[in-house]
Every structure is written in structure tokens, then in C-alpha cells.
Design a protein around this motif. Structure first.
Motif, PDB file in Angstrom:
ATOM      1  N   PRO A   1       1.080  -0.987  -0.021  1.00 13.55           N
ATOM      2  CA  PRO A   1      -0.085   0.282  -0.072  1.00 13.55           C
ATOM      3  C   PRO A   1       1.261   1.580  -0.002  1.00 13.55           C
TER       4      PRO A   1
ATOM      5  N   LEU B   1      -0.630   7.251   7.813  1.00 13.76           N
ATOM      6  CA  LEU B   1      -0.980   5.877   8.215  1.00 13.76           C
ATOM      7  C   LEU B   1      -0.560   4.694   8.529  1.00 13.76           C
TER       8      LEU B   1
ATOM      9  N   VAL C   1      -3.509   1.070   8.194  1.00 16.80           N
ATOM     10  CA  VAL C   1      -2.882   0.583   7.064  1.00 16.80           C
ATOM     11  C   VAL C   1      -1.373  -0.334   6.803  1.00 16.80           C
TER      12      VAL C   1
ATOM     13  N   LEU D   1       2.262  11.192 -15.097  1.00 13.43           N
ATOM     14  CA  LEU D   1       3.791  11.330 -15.922  1.00 13.43           C
ATOM     15  C   LEU D   1       4.903  10.580 -14.945  1.00 13.43           C
TER      16      LEU D   1
ATOM     17  N   TRP E   1       6.965   3.445 -14.714  1.00 14.20           N
ATOM     18  CA  TRP E   1       6.393   2.054 -15.476  1.00 14.20           C
ATOM     19  C   TRP E   1       7.265   1.553 -16.639  1.00 14.20           C
TER      20      TRP E   1
ATOM     21  N   GLN F   1      -4.150  -2.952 -10.128  1.00 13.62           N
ATOM     22  CA  GLN F   1      -3.125  -1.393 -10.174  1.00 13.62           C
ATOM     23  C   GLN F   1      -1.136  -1.826  -9.944  1.00 13.62           C
TER      24      GLN F   1
ATOM     25  N   PRO G   1       0.291   1.306 -15.118  1.00 10.73           N
ATOM     26  CA  PRO G   1       0.505   2.656 -14.826  1.00 10.73           C
ATOM     27  C   PRO G   1      -0.107   2.980 -14.737  1.00 10.73           C
TER      28      PRO G   1
ATOM     29  N   PRO H   1      -5.255  12.310 -10.421  1.00 13.14           N
ATOM     30  CA  PRO H   1      -4.782  13.531 -10.081  1.00 13.14           C
ATOM     31  C   PRO H   1      -5.704  14.803 -10.086  1.00 13.14           C
TER      32      PRO H   1
ATOM     33  N   MET I   1      -3.154  15.931 -19.902  1.00  7.90           N
ATOM     34  CA  MET I   1      -1.943  15.156 -18.993  1.00  7.90           C
ATOM     35  C   MET I   1      -2.533  13.620 -20.328  1.00  7.90           C
TER      36      MET I   1
ATOM     37  N   GLU J   1      -0.037  13.948 -23.120  1.00  4.85           N
ATOM     38  CA  GLU J   1       0.799  13.956 -22.576  1.00  4.85           C
ATOM     39  C   GLU J   1       1.374  12.373 -22.667  1.00  4.85           C
ATOM     40  N   LEU J   2       0.511  11.361 -21.373  1.00  4.09           N
ATOM     41  CA  LEU J   2       1.094  10.144 -21.357  1.00  4.09           C
ATOM     42  C   LEU J   2       0.653   9.247 -22.521  1.00  4.09           C
TER      43      LEU J   2
ATOM     44  N   THR K   1       3.265   5.326 -22.160  1.00  2.31           N
ATOM     45  CA  THR K   1       3.027   5.131 -21.350  1.00  2.31           C
ATOM     46  C   THR K   1       1.716   4.540 -21.452  1.00  2.31           C
TER      47      THR K   1
ATOM     48  N   PHE L   1      -7.856   5.231 -13.938  1.00  3.70           N
ATOM     49  CA  PHE L   1      -8.016   5.829 -12.214  1.00  3.70           C
ATOM     50  C   PHE L   1      -9.209   5.096 -11.596  1.00  3.70           C
TER      51      PHE L   1
ATOM     52  N   ARG M   1      -5.947  13.519  -0.578  1.00  5.82           N
ATOM     53  CA  ARG M   1      -4.059  12.819  -0.477  1.00  5.82           C
ATOM     54  C   ARG M   1      -4.119  11.603  -0.802  1.00  5.82           C
TER      55      ARG M   1
ATOM     56  N   GLU N   1      -1.799   9.656  -1.461  1.00  3.98           N
ATOM     57  CA  GLU N   1      -1.227   8.434  -0.611  1.00  3.98           C
ATOM     58  C   GLU N   1      -2.277   7.721  -0.062  1.00  3.98           C
ATOM     59  N   LEU N   2      -2.561   8.734   1.208  1.00  2.84           N
ATOM     60  CA  LEU N   2      -3.944   8.001   1.806  1.00  2.84           C
ATOM     61  C   LEU N   2      -5.527   7.452   1.287  1.00  2.84           C
TER      62      LEU N   2
ATOM     63  N   ARG O   1      -4.741   5.923  -1.507  1.00  3.43           N
ATOM     64  CA  ARG O   1      -4.106   4.012  -1.562  1.00  3.43           C
ATOM     65  C   ARG O   1      -3.946   3.431  -1.015  1.00  3.43           C
ATOM     66  N   ALA O   2      -3.371   3.571   0.451  1.00  2.74           N
ATOM     67  CA  ALA O   2      -3.715   2.922   1.590  1.00  2.74           C
ATOM     68  C   ALA O   2      -5.046   3.054   2.243  1.00  2.74           C
TER      69      ALA O   2
END
Lengths: 397, 393
Positions: free
Chosen positions: A196, A217, A222, A287, A293, B179, B182, B188, B199, B202-203, B208, B217, B269, B271-272, B274-275
Motif C-alpha cells: 500500500p 498512515l 494500513v 507522467l 512503469w 493497480q 501504470p 490526480p 495530461m 502527454e501519457l 505509457t 484511474f 491525499r 497516498e492516504l 491508496r492506503a
């Protein structure tokens, strides 16, 4: 060994004298030489190590880890890494297995089980994370560069972000999984991505922001503890360092040292930027992930993505850009000739992943790959020779 | 209740696994199955072991349920005539990855060449819910802002505990397989549709992804219709769970649209998120989820109950409150599909029993009991759900 790393007290000032101390953690697999599969024998191997100070068990009982001391002189780092690899390798042979530096286990996949090392924290992780903990094991290389100021350490991580894909391409060394070519130079990166908190670190404002994010976190339940923040770079939770966790474990100690030199020079370079007030670069997030990746997919031998322009470019061009950026820092540390020479060898011989594939290409036999990787991992010493021939896994020594 | 015209329409794409009725193993037979099905509704997917079905957009959830049930019936009958079965679930337990094939389509062949092992292992099925948003700038804003609600929606759908014939320990392992692509994960922040499109360009330019359809997403503005699309959920064996998720997603979209119009700020956030998404994949409905407001782990039923109660104004406005409150209570009482699959396995230790359960649930045509739900979901609802509500065919 680059000139200038001599130990004599007279003569010109040693270029490495003011360089940042750097330490390296390397994870290795233990393979059964008869089958090429992992074998849960870390306890036996560590018992057979004569000097156990800098070797330790890892999460899975088929893995072991070394942690070097910090060095400013990378010649000394190399001597220590070679010594650690040789010692462990010898201990592994005495325990009937082979120490092997590769990012993924070629015959195993996400459904393969693994014996978890009998340490309470690891057992808790195994219970909490199910298949991603038990399945696919990965071996990485973590480089620690001393940055004692936590505010600076957080900023360094922000500044490193665009360079992660290039660092990954340089070290990709895990093309095989599930008994076949995954199509990726670093399958470890893909497999490891299921945890995670893996990925580029978020852009963080300050050490307080870092603290708050990590606390959030942990509070979410998690991750079990701060050590489980697996961002590609982070202020270390137990050392005064920035820890860069991008790389697959490198096939040879020489490659590890060149990589460590590059990471140190990059940290030195961005520290200079930070102290000059240069703000952290802000590539488009998607990107950046796309570039990462692509680096996992192609390694050094194919395309990369310029994280700023989004343009597909040969991976080596990104390496050249990295070298242009960190050249002065490498030169100041006295590492430029060594790194230049080893990059030249990588260009000629191919990345770790490309070399694995070349061996596989000869007879389409993954066991050949496993045996050959074991040979790259550590130099064979004379006392190992009788064991070698009796095990019969080397046709040529 | 709002006028019908003001309501956001919802549509659903469901992916189904094709299994052999005898061996219960996944089989790459979509070609022959699709020959028997209306081409405007059923389409191939990347793997030949998967077919996809598309519903029309509806304002009434009851109509959506009716159409989904009818479409499933078509697929099930066509499959049965071929000695095949249809399974709506994130994963199936009996798989020989070596025998799988990708569909004959240049786009899929290119994906195989580009993505390799990821493409070969794409043996998973999801449910995508589309909620209509005509204004693309708004769709881009909402798709990003809704990210914190992805985990509880995933938990409601969790039904992929088995992967390559083993219990992964996860209620939903499919998102972990997924997940690795890529562009998977929280979307975002983008200031506008123009910035979002830039975006994507660009990808694509970077190599990618090869087309906008490969933006994966968890929630995204659709690439081809004026909607935001929820992509995180496992395919659900029971139509009632699909309807529940569709109704909740519509309410979330309505609330967030209003928040954007009022200029209310939102900080996501990634990262949160995702967690918390990882936690939902691990727990499903049986363990704890990360509470989107407090950021702390709470029992899944509590987190989901609070989410549903919090959406009550939007659900009442769309006339869905009673149905959704009732479906939520039922879903929580029944437990996740993952838990039911494990129960089936535990009886005899036979993965074929899991497939049989999933086949039966997918085939079931009684979708939604509607019980009066005067009180909230978390505040101790009265009203035991009534008998089966036959689908409106």
C-alpha cells in the motif's frame, strides 16, 4: 579503483574527504542449486557466517540481507560489500544453497507461498498482508546517504522524484517470474507495487508534514509501523539519512557501488539546489508514474520517458542527462572515473536484466540463469571449490 | 423528490467470466458466446475468458436493475446452450493462465506486446458505474474529489479472494492485480478538462498508454460518454449489489457537484487514499475500513453505514433512500461475496463449490427486496427486509 582514493596521508587533499557518507543494504535470495527454487534456509546460512555483525534475516526465510557501514570512500564500500557477499556466499554453500543477487525469483509467482521468518513483527506482517506478503518475494538494494537535517532530508526526497525512473533503469535485474519472461526488466517493481505505500513519495512541505503523513498512515491501520513506509525515497526512520529504495539488488558488487556513487552524487547535487533556494521540480504526477512503469518495463535497453517533457527517449539518454547533472558532484567525490567505466561496461554487456535474458536465450533454461546469477553475486573463493564440483551445478568455473 | 429531468442518470458496464459448466474452469470462449448475443450490448474484453455488457443510462434504479437482470439472463441462457457458465465476480478460483488467450483485436495485441505479464494476468472482472455529468470541467473536478469514497465502494463489491487457485487473504485481490497498470489509482488533481486532456496527451506521447481508454484511474471522466466512471469495484454476483453501488455513486456525485458549485475546497491525499483502498481490498465488509473522515480504522459496517446516512439528503432527492438503505442493510447482513465464497469453499475444500455459488448468484433473477426504511442505516434500522422483489422484465 579511481585515483585519489588512496589512503596515504601526504599529497593532494583526497577528493572523497568531504563527500557524504553512504551505506548500502543488499537483499539476496537463497536458491536450491538442484531446482533453482528458493529455499527457506536463512537461519542455517546465518549460523554458518563467521562474522555475523552486518548480516541479518529478512522477511522471508529464503532471503538474507547485508547492511554495510557508512563510508565516504567508495573503494572501502566496495571492499566491504565484496567481503559481505563472499562471506554470505560461502556460508550459503556450507548450508547447501546459493546466495543470489536478483530482484525476483524466476520460478515463483504471486501464488507461491513462502516461509516467513519467525520474528514477531514479520509474523504480524504476514498475517496482515496475506498474499502480497506470502507470495512473490523481491530483493532490493537500499542506499543510505547521510543528510542529518530532517528538513533537508524531506526536501531531498522531493527533488529526487524525477530521477527515480532513471535510477531504476540502471539497476533493473528481475525479468523472470512464474517460470517465464515477464516482459519486464524489473518485475520486482511491478510485484512490489502491490504494497500500500510503494511508489514515489508524495511532495511534502516540511519535516512536520512528513511526520503528519506517516502518522496518518499508521493511524489508519494500513501500515503497522513507520518502517513500513515503502516510498522510493524517504528520510530513514532509524538513521540520519535519506534512504533510496528504488533499485533491484544489483547483480555484482561493482554495479552496486557505481549505483551508490550515482545516488550520493544526486543527493549532493540536489542538496546544493535546495541550499540555493531552487524549488522542487513538479513533474506531472501521472507522467512520473508512467515514466517509472516504462523504466520497469524496458530497463536500460529500451525506451524511457523524460518526466518533464513526457517525451519517449532512449533510456540511455536519460542516463546521459543524469550524468550531465551529477557529473560535477561525482568528480568532486572522486567517483567520476569509476562510474564512467562501469556505465561503459553496462552499455557493452547489458543491464542485469539483459544479461539474465542472454543466458536464458542460450538454452531456454531458467536453471542456467539461476546458476549464472549465483556466480555473479560473489567471487568464488578457493575453499568453495570442492563443494562446487560435488554439487555439480557449475559446468565452467 | 426531484424532477426526473434533474436527476443524474446512471449506467453500468459489467464484466463476466466465462467458465466451463463441467470443469468450472475459466475458458477463453468469448468468441463463440458473443455470436449468440446482441452486439450492441455485449462486447469482447481483452481476455477471451471475459465478456462485457453495457446497460442504458437510467434515472430510476429499479429500471437499471430490470435491464441488468434481463441482460444477465440473455448471457446465462446463451452460455448454457454452449456448455458454459457466466460468473459475475472479481476473480474465479479455477484458472490455467497458460490456456488463456487475448481477443483478436489489434488494440489488445498491442497491449499484450506493451504490457506483457500484466496483460496475460488480466483475468479479472469489474463493474463500472457511469454517472452523467455533461460539463467536462466539473467531471474532472468531481472524479478527483471523490477519491476518498472509493474504498467503501470497493468494500461493498469485494469478491475476488482467490487468485491462481489460492486464497490470497484478501477480500478483493483484483484491485491489487489491477493497480500494477501504470495509470491505476486515484486520479490526480487537474484544474480543468483542458489540463486533464493535456495530461492524457502527454501519457500517450510518452508511450505509457496507447489511447485514452487506457486511463485506469479509480474514478475518471469517461473517455467516450459525458460521465464520471467508477472503476474500482469488483464485478458483483448479485444485481442488488450493483444497484446499491450505482445508487451510492450517483448520490456521491450529486453531493460533490454541489460542493464544487459552492466552491467548497477539497484536499485529497492520494497516498492516504491508496492506503485506505488497500485496507478495503484486504477487509471487504468483514474487517475494518479506514474511516474517510477520521482517517482511523473502524468496523466496515460502521463506515459504510455512516457513508449511506451522510448521503441521505441526495438519496431522498433522487427517491432512492428507502431502496438504498434497505439494500445496504442487506449487504451488510449478508457479508461480502468474498466471505460467501470462502464459506462455500470451507464446506468441502472444493473450489468448484465456489464457482457453483457464483454461477447460482449470477443467475438469480430476484434482485431487490424493498423494505420500508424510516430510520438510518447506522441508527439501528427497523424493518426486516420483505420478500423478493421480482425484476421488472
Amino acid at each position: 579503483m579511481p585515483a585519489g582514493h588512496g589512503t596515504g596521508r601526504s599529497g593532494p587533499p583526497r577528493p572523497g574527504a568531504e563527500a557524504l557518507p553512504v551505506g548500502v543494504e543488499e537483499e539476496f535470495f537463497l536458491f536450491d542449486p538442484r531446482t533453482g527454487r528458493t529455499i527457506p534456509r536463512a537461519a542455517g546460512v546465518l549460523d554458518a557466517v563467521r562474522d555475523p555483525d552486518r548480516v541479518q534475516r529478512e522477511f522471508a526465510a529464503c532471503q538474507v540481507e547485508t547492511a554495510s557501514s557508512p563510508h565516504t570512500d567508495l573503494g572501502e564500500l566496495q571492499r566491504e560489500l565484496v567481503r559481505l557477499r563472499s562471506e554470505l556466499s560461502g556460508a550459503a554453500r556450507r548450508a547447501g544453497c546459493r546466495l543470489t543477487a536478483c530482484g525476483s525469483a524466476p520460478f515463483e509467482n504471486s501464488a507461491t507461498g513462502a516461509t516467513v521468518t519467525d520474528i514477531p513483527r514479520y509474523l504480524r506482517i504476514a498475517r496482515a498482508y496475506g498474499a502480497i506478503a506470502r507470495g512473490e518475494k523481491c530483493c532490493g538494494c537500499h542506499v543510505h546517504v547521510e543528510v542529518p537535517d530532517r528538513e533537508e532530508a524531506v526536501q531531498v526526497c522531493n527533488h529526487l522524484r524525477p530521477w527515480f525512473p532513471t535510477l531504476l533503469a540502471l539497476t533493473a535485474n528481475s525479468p523472470f517470474t512464474a517460470g517465464r519472461d515477464s516482459g519486464y526488466a524489473s518485475w520486482r517493481t511491478i510485484a512490489w507495487g502491490r504494497w500500500p505505500t510503494v511508489g514515489p513519495p508524495p511532495l511534502l512541505d516540511s519535516a512536520a508534514d512528513y511526520r503528519a503523513t506517516v502518522d496518518a498512515l499508521v493511524r489508519s491501520g494500513v501500515i503497522l509501523d513507520e518502517a513500513m513506509v515503502y516510498w522510493l525515497a524517504r528520510p530513514s526512520h532509524h538513521l540520519p539519512t535519506v534512504e533510496v529504495r528504488v533499485a533491484d539488488v544489483c547483480a555484482t558488487a561493482e554495479e552496486t557501488v557505481a549505483y551508490a556513487a550515482i545516488v550520493r552524487a544526486l543527493v549532493t547535487t540536489v542538496l546544493h539546489d535546495i541550499r540555493s533556494g531552487v524549488p522542487a521540480p513538479r513533474p506531472v504526477e501521472a507522467l512520473l508514474e508512467g515514466a517509472h512503469w516504462r523504466a520497469a518495463r524496458d530497463g536500460l535497453e529500451g525506451q524511457g520517458v523524460d518526466p518533464f517533457t513526457g517525451a519517449p527517449v532512449p533510456a540511455w539518454r536519460l542516463v546521459d542527462e543524469l550524468m550531465a547533472r551529477i557529473g560535477p558532484a561525482l568528480a568532486a567525490a572522486g567517483d567520476l572515473p569509476m562510474v564512467t567505466e562501469r556505465l561503459f561496461l553496462l552499455r557493452c554487456l547489458g543491464s542485469g536484466a539483459a544479461r539474465q535474458r542472454a543466458v536464458y536465450g542460450q538454452r531456454s533454461n531458467l536453471q542456467d540463469v539461476v546458476a549464472w546469477m549465483g556466480r555473479q553475486t560473489a567471487p568464488v573463493t578457493v575453499c568453495d571449490l570442492p563443494l562446487l564440483t560435488s554439487q555439480g551445478d557449475f559446468s565452467v568455473i | 423528490m426531484a424532477n426526473r429531468e434533474e436527476l443524474i442518470t446512471v449506467g453500468v458496464e459489467e464484466e463476466f467470466h466465462i467458465v466451463d459448466a463441467g470443469t468450472r474452469r475459466l475458458v477463453p470462449r468469448s468468441g463463440v458466446l458473443l455470436e449468440q448475443l446482441p452486439a450492441d450490448r455485449f462486447t469482447p474484453e481483452l481476455q477471451r475468458s471475459v465478456v462485457e455488457v453495457n446497460s442504458s443510462p437510467f434515472t430510476r434504479l429499479d429500471d437499471l436493475a430490470g435491464e441488468l437482470t434481463g441482460l444477465r439472463r440473455l448471457a446465462v441462457r446463451a452460455a448454457e446452450g454452449l456448455g458454459l457458465g457466466i460468473v459475475a465476480a472479481g476473480s474465479v478460483p479455477l484458472v490455467d493462465p497458460e490456456l488463456m488467450k487475448i481477443s483478436p483485436d489489434p488494440r489488445y495485441e498491442r497491449m499484450l506486446a506493451d504490457y506483457q505479464e500484466l496483460t496475460r494476468e488480466q483475468l479479472i472482472c469489474g463493474t463500472q458505474v457511469h454517472a452523467q455529468i455533461e460539463d467536462r470541467d466539473l467531471a474532472v473536478a468531481v472524479a478527483h474529489r471523490l477519491a476518498p469514497w472509493v474504498p467503501p465502494l470497493l468494500a461493498l463489491s469485494a469478491g475476488s479472494p482467490y487468485w491462481l487457485e489460492r486464497d490470497t487473504g484478501y477480500a478483493a485481490y483484483r484491485p491489487l492485480v489491477w493497480q500494477r497498470w501504470p495509470t491505476a489509482g486515484p486520479m490526480p488533481a487537474c484544474a480543468s478538462a483542458a489540463e486533464y486532456d493535456e495530461m492524457i496527451d502527454e501519457l500517450i506521447r510518452s508511450g505509457t498508454i496507447s489511447d485514452p481508454g487506457m486511463i485506469y484511474f479509480d474514478i475518471r471522466p469517461s473517455a467516450h460518454v459525458p460521465t464520471v466512471e467508477l472503476r474500482i469495484c469488483d464485478s458483483c454476483p448479485r444485481v442488488s449489489d450493483v444497484v446499491l453501488i450505482a445508487g451510492l455513486f450517483r448520490a456521491l456525485v450529486a453531493r460533490e457537484l454541489e460542493a464544487v458549485r459552492r466552491g467548497r475546497p477539497a484536499e485529497v491525499r492520494p497516498e492516504l487514499v491508496r492506503a485506505a483502498t488497500w485496507r478495503a481490498a484486504r477487509s471487504g465488509l468483514e474487517g475494518e475500513l479506514v474511516d474517510p473522515d477520521a482517517g482511523a480504522p473502524r468496523p466496515a459496517a460502521e463506515v459504510i453505514g455512516r457513508m449511506v446516512d451522510g448521503l441521505r439528503p441526495e438519496l431522498e432527492r433522487s427517491g432512492d433512500w428507502e431502496l438504498i438503505a434497505s439494500l445496504t442493510r442487506e449487504a451488510l447482513a449478508r457479508g461480502s461475496s468474498a466471505a460467501r465464497q470462502r464459506e462455500a469453499f470451507a464446506r468441502n475444500g472444493d473450489p468448484a463449490d465456489v464457482v457453483d455459488l457464483l454461477l447460482a448468484e449470477t443467475r438469480n433473477e430476484e434482485w431487490a427486496p424493498v423494505a420500508p426504511a424510516a430510520s438510518g442505516v447506522t441508527t439501528g434500522a427497523t424493518g426486516v427486509p420483505g420478500g423478493g422483489h421480482a425484476e421488472a422484465a
